[in-house]
Design a protein around this motif. Structure first.
Motif, short mmCIF file in Angstrom:
data_model
loop_
_atom_site.label_atom_id
_atom_site.label_comp_id
_atom_site.label_asym_id
_atom_site.label_seq_id
_atom_site.Cartn_x
_atom_site.Cartn_y
_atom_site.Cartn_z
N SER A 1 0.85 -1.19 0.00
CA SER A 1 0.00 0.00 0.00
C SER A 1 0.89 1.24 0.00
O SER A 1 2.05 1.18 0.40
CB SER A 1 -0.93 0.01 1.21
OG SER A 1 -0.20 -0.06 2.41
N GLN B 1 3.93 0.72 2.57
CA GLN B 1 3.93 -0.41 3.51
C GLN B 1 3.84 -1.70 2.72
O GLN B 1 3.21 -1.76 1.66
CB GLN B 1 2.76 -0.29 4.50
CG GLN B 1 2.87 0.96 5.38
CD GLN B 1 1.66 1.22 6.27
OE1 GLN B 1 0.62 0.58 6.14
NE2 GLN B 1 1.80 2.21 7.15
N PHE C 1 -5.70 -6.67 12.04
CA PHE C 1 -6.72 -5.61 12.01
C PHE C 1 -8.10 -6.24 12.06
O PHE C 1 -8.79 -6.31 11.05
CB PHE C 1 -6.58 -4.77 10.74
CG PHE C 1 -5.21 -4.16 10.58
CD1 PHE C 1 -4.80 -3.12 11.41
CD2 PHE C 1 -4.33 -4.65 9.64
CE1 PHE C 1 -3.53 -2.57 11.29
CE2 PHE C 1 -3.06 -4.10 9.50
CZ PHE C 1 -2.66 -3.07 10.33
N ALA D 1 -10.85 -5.15 13.22
CA ALA D 1 -11.92 -4.20 12.88
C ALA D 1 -11.41 -3.24 11.81
O ALA D 1 -10.25 -2.83 11.84
CB ALA D 1 -12.35 -3.42 14.12
N PRO D 2 -12.28 -2.87 10.87
CA PRO D 2 -11.85 -1.92 9.83
C PRO D 2 -11.73 -0.51 10.40
O PRO D 2 -12.37 -0.18 11.40
CB PRO D 2 -12.98 -1.99 8.80
CG PRO D 2 -14.18 -2.38 9.59
CD PRO D 2 -13.69 -3.26 10.71
N PRO D 3 -10.90 0.32 9.77
CA PRO D 3 -10.78 1.70 10.25
C PRO D 3 -12.08 2.46 9.98
O PRO D 3 -12.78 2.18 9.01
CB PRO D 3 -9.64 2.26 9.40
CG PRO D 3 -9.61 1.43 8.16
CD PRO D 3 -10.07 0.06 8.58
N PRO D 4 -12.44 3.42 10.85
CA PRO D 4 -13.61 4.26 10.56
C PRO D 4 -13.42 4.93 9.20
O PRO D 4 -12.33 5.42 8.91
CB PRO D 4 -13.58 5.30 11.68
CG PRO D 4 -12.71 4.73 12.75
CD PRO D 4 -11.75 3.83 12.07
N THR E 1 -11.44 8.08 8.59
CA THR E 1 -9.99 8.14 8.83
C THR E 1 -9.20 7.60 7.64
O THR E 1 -7.97 7.56 7.67
CB THR E 1 -9.59 7.31 10.07
OG1 THR E 1 -9.82 5.92 9.80
CG2 THR E 1 -10.37 7.73 11.29
N LEU F 1 -7.57 12.52 6.27
CA LEU F 1 -7.06 12.18 7.60
C LEU F 1 -6.37 13.40 8.18
O LEU F 1 -5.44 13.91 7.60
CB LEU F 1 -6.05 11.02 7.49
CG LEU F 1 -5.33 10.66 8.79
CD1 LEU F 1 -6.28 10.03 9.77
CD2 LEU F 1 -4.14 9.77 8.52
N ARG G 1 -7.96 4.02 17.67
CA ARG G 1 -9.02 3.60 16.75
C ARG G 1 -8.47 2.49 15.83
O ARG G 1 -7.26 2.39 15.62
CB ARG G 1 -9.52 4.79 15.95
CG ARG G 1 -8.45 5.53 15.14
CD ARG G 1 -8.73 5.49 13.66
NE ARG G 1 -7.75 6.27 12.93
CZ ARG G 1 -7.03 5.80 11.92
NH1 ARG G 1 -7.12 4.53 11.55
NH2 ARG G 1 -6.17 6.57 11.27
N PRO G 2 -9.36 1.66 15.29
CA PRO G 2 -8.92 0.61 14.37
C PRO G 2 -8.14 1.19 13.20
O PRO G 2 -8.45 2.28 12.71
CB PRO G 2 -10.24 -0.01 13.89
CG PRO G 2 -11.22 0.25 14.97
CD PRO G 2 -10.82 1.60 15.53
N GLY G 3 -7.12 0.47 12.77
CA GLY G 3 -6.30 0.92 11.65
C GLY G 3 -5.00 1.57 12.08
O GLY G 3 -4.20 1.96 11.24
N SER H 1 -0.22 4.75 11.08
CA SER H 1 -1.50 4.65 10.40
C SER H 1 -1.32 3.72 9.22
O SER H 1 -0.42 3.91 8.40
CB SER H 1 -1.90 6.05 9.92
OG SER H 1 -3.14 5.98 9.25
N THR H 2 -2.14 2.68 9.14
CA THR H 2 -1.97 1.77 8.01
C THR H 2 -2.58 2.41 6.77
O THR H 2 -3.58 3.13 6.83
CB THR H 2 -2.62 0.41 8.29
OG1 THR H 2 -3.96 0.63 8.69
CG2 THR H 2 -1.87 -0.29 9.39
#
Ligand SMILES: [Zn+2]
Ligand SMILES: [Zn+2]
Lengths: 282, 101, 282, 101
Positions: C157, C164, C180, C182-185, C188, C282, D64-66, D96-97
């Motif tokens: 990515s 990364q 991971f 849970a997915p990121p909001p 974000t 973000l 937070r997730p991620g 941060s991914t």
């Protein structure tokens, strides 16, 4: 006639929008890329991704120097060429790919062996030089010509599973001769024809050379003056080492240089500028 | 116990040393702590570790041109080169510079 | 009909000579590359160099999945396409480039949006999957499909000046959900359309994805199972971090998985699989 | 003197923290050595260092997730996550991914 621009036009703003969005580049950085001229010496494994990513990024004028024709065995790593180009001069082939990729890049092919008699004339018009060559003699030639002409030299190299990257003659840092005043004995030098190379290793180093050029051109500055990046593809390890500084006693960039014109690099290195000469394996 | 030194090889140098990229060695008692230098280490490596012809590693009493030496991650030129006094647990890296593309 | 080969023919020996010379690859490694099939999902900034270097290296069969047409603003980083391909489907364009580059690679284009209804069928025939996508929903989809089908997932990515790389679901290491759950909001998550990206950054990561595929396929093994490579292009710094191991409580690869079929990833992530939806920065 | 902690931000996390990629902080005396944990550090960072909306950094009492958290270069999941007891000179990295390509 290619000339400097005062501002980006609408087509450029649309084409390079992903870079204009970034605070690191933005409109001013993109305009600097447009007004920077870059000479890539070598359209082989390192030069292939370097010319493509430099043209893609919006470098306004790109020169490509190579004197070899494309061979089928090059295509394992030299992705700027393809099977339809076998037999064509590499500089012409690379230029054809750049022209397809971007009409925003003015690309000039030198189908020429760069040597002491022509190097100063070839290098003088360009802002930044990329060493994407494959032999010791041409590396010393390019170094000396860049010192004499006052150009930064973004140098990469690769063999087997290893790659190296550094920037010479820039921001007060050392030149190639500061680090390596004497050339390696010819019998210790291995080229890609003899030692082999995994194609994507020069690919990674060539991309990193393009990145450092873009950073210098856009004003971000390079990370590799007086530093060398070592890449070991087997372990996936990158390591940055600190090199000695510019040497006051360097024969070309020191206080009292003994080299004031280009010399005979084949004699100096005891080896000709070709990747094809059989050499003993290290 | 003698000095322990960590040797690392990169850029093809490992091909001269049994294809090992890392080797930790304990030096014999002839290496006096606080006195022994890199100038002593190089011929010892040549005589005890090298698996290829000596001229691919050394020229005279130093490494041949084209080899970069790092002492604890810094160019050895910053550390006194051959005169550098070995310390226990030092890491010495030998890098063959590449010219291919 | 593409089938496994028992040995390399003379044309292959000549074409891949630079890799046959290397003890790390050699004839046996090259034959393994020839008999490995690789699916690259995404023909964008990451997929562009990945498909070119995989085809160049001698991967015998290469699948490319993408559902978008080439746009001019892609050409700042997606060097597998060019100005003549604007408007063509990206998977077709990438296949055309691969076909020019190497007649030794059997290339298949999927001009398809990969989604829960077709992902298992698309992935099942391939040995290794490359995640070169650009959104969270497709990354969870690919992860879950690779776990269910038992395929390693080489994931890259990039955004702005950062990249990364990691390998999921391989050699006992974790999957994407292990790290991971849970997915990121959605607010974000920044994509390249909103945040921008310097083109050569996904170039470098895509090359590294090709390298890890080649290492897995040839038997050298990957360096990035349960590890992640972080690249900061501004400082030129690479850093490898150790990740947690495979989780016994992972919803898809754990001891008692709660996910046994692909789910609705748009609902799960609260975002659709597109790089184009306006999202907050973000 | 309170605990000294080295904070690093990567992958865009720095955009939430005044665009600084590294910051060394000395924690106030309310952080008792041998007792204070990451669970205490996160809200302190939110209240004292964060330059963007809190929900981009935290969810409940954790990140937070991620966001990947590293404690001295290892995934914080290997170190007890929120229960990790802060030590002087620790390096905590927030990554941060990324999902773009
Ligand atoms: Zn010099
Ligand atoms: Zn899992």
């Amino acid at each position: 006639e290619w000339t400097h621009k005062e501002s980006l036009d609408n087509d450029e703003i649309s084409r390079f929008s992903r870079q204009l969005l970034m605070r690191e580049i933005g409109v001013q950085g993109q305009l600097k890329l447009r007004n920077t001229t870059v000479l890539v010496v070598g359209a082989g494994g390192l030069g292939a991704p370097a010319v493509m990513y430099l043209a893609a990024a919006g470098i306004g004028r790109l020169g490509i120097v190579d004197y070899d024709p494309v061979e089928a065995s090059n295509l394992q790593r030299q992705i700027v060429h393809d099977e339809t180009r076998v037999g064509m001069m590499k500089a012409e082939s690379a230029k054809a790919t750049v022209n397809r990729l971007s009409s925003f890049c003015d690309c000039i092919a030198y189908n020429t062996l760069i040597e002491s008699s022509n190097a100063m004339d070839i290098i003088r018009p360009w802002d930044i030089v990329v060493d994407a060559t494959d032999n010791v003699a041409t590396r010393y030639l390019l170094n000396d010509a860049c010192v004499l002409a006052g150009k930064p030299l973004v140098s990469g190299s690769a063999l087997r599973m290893d790659g190296q990257l550094t920037v010479y003659n820039h921001a007060g840092g050392p030149c190639y001769r500061c680090i390596f005043p004497a050339p390696p004995p010819p019998e210790t030098v291995t080229n890609c024809s003899d030692g082999g190379v995994l194609g994507v290793v020069p690919g990674i180093i060539g991309c990193l050379q393009a990145l450092e050029v873009i950073k210098i051109a856009s004003g971000l500055g390079t990370s590799f003056s007086q530093k060398m990046l070592l890449f070991d593809a087997t372990s996936g390890a990158f390591r940055t080492i600190k090199l000695r500084g510019q040497s006051p006693t360097c024969a070309i960039c020191g206080k009292n240089p003994t080299i004031t014109d280009l010399i005979d690099y084949v004699q100096f290195c005891g080896a000709a500028p070709t990747d094809k000469t059989p050499a003993q394996t290290l | 116990m003698g000095l322990t030194i960590h040797l690392q090889f990169s850029g093809g140098m490992e091909l001269l040393f049994n294809n090992e990229k890392e080797k930790t060695v304990t030096l014999p008692d002839t290496f006096t702590p606080a006195l022994a230098t890199l100038k002593d280490l190089l011929p010892w490596m040549r005589d005890n570790l090298l698996s290829e012809r000596a001229e691919l590693f050394m020229q005279g009493d130093t490494v041949r041109p084209g080899i970069l030496v790092l002492i604890n991650d810094a160019d050895w030129e910053l550390e006194g080169e051959l005169e550098y006094v070995l310390k226990d647990d030092d890491t010495i890296v030998f890098i063959s510079t590449l010219h291919g593309g």
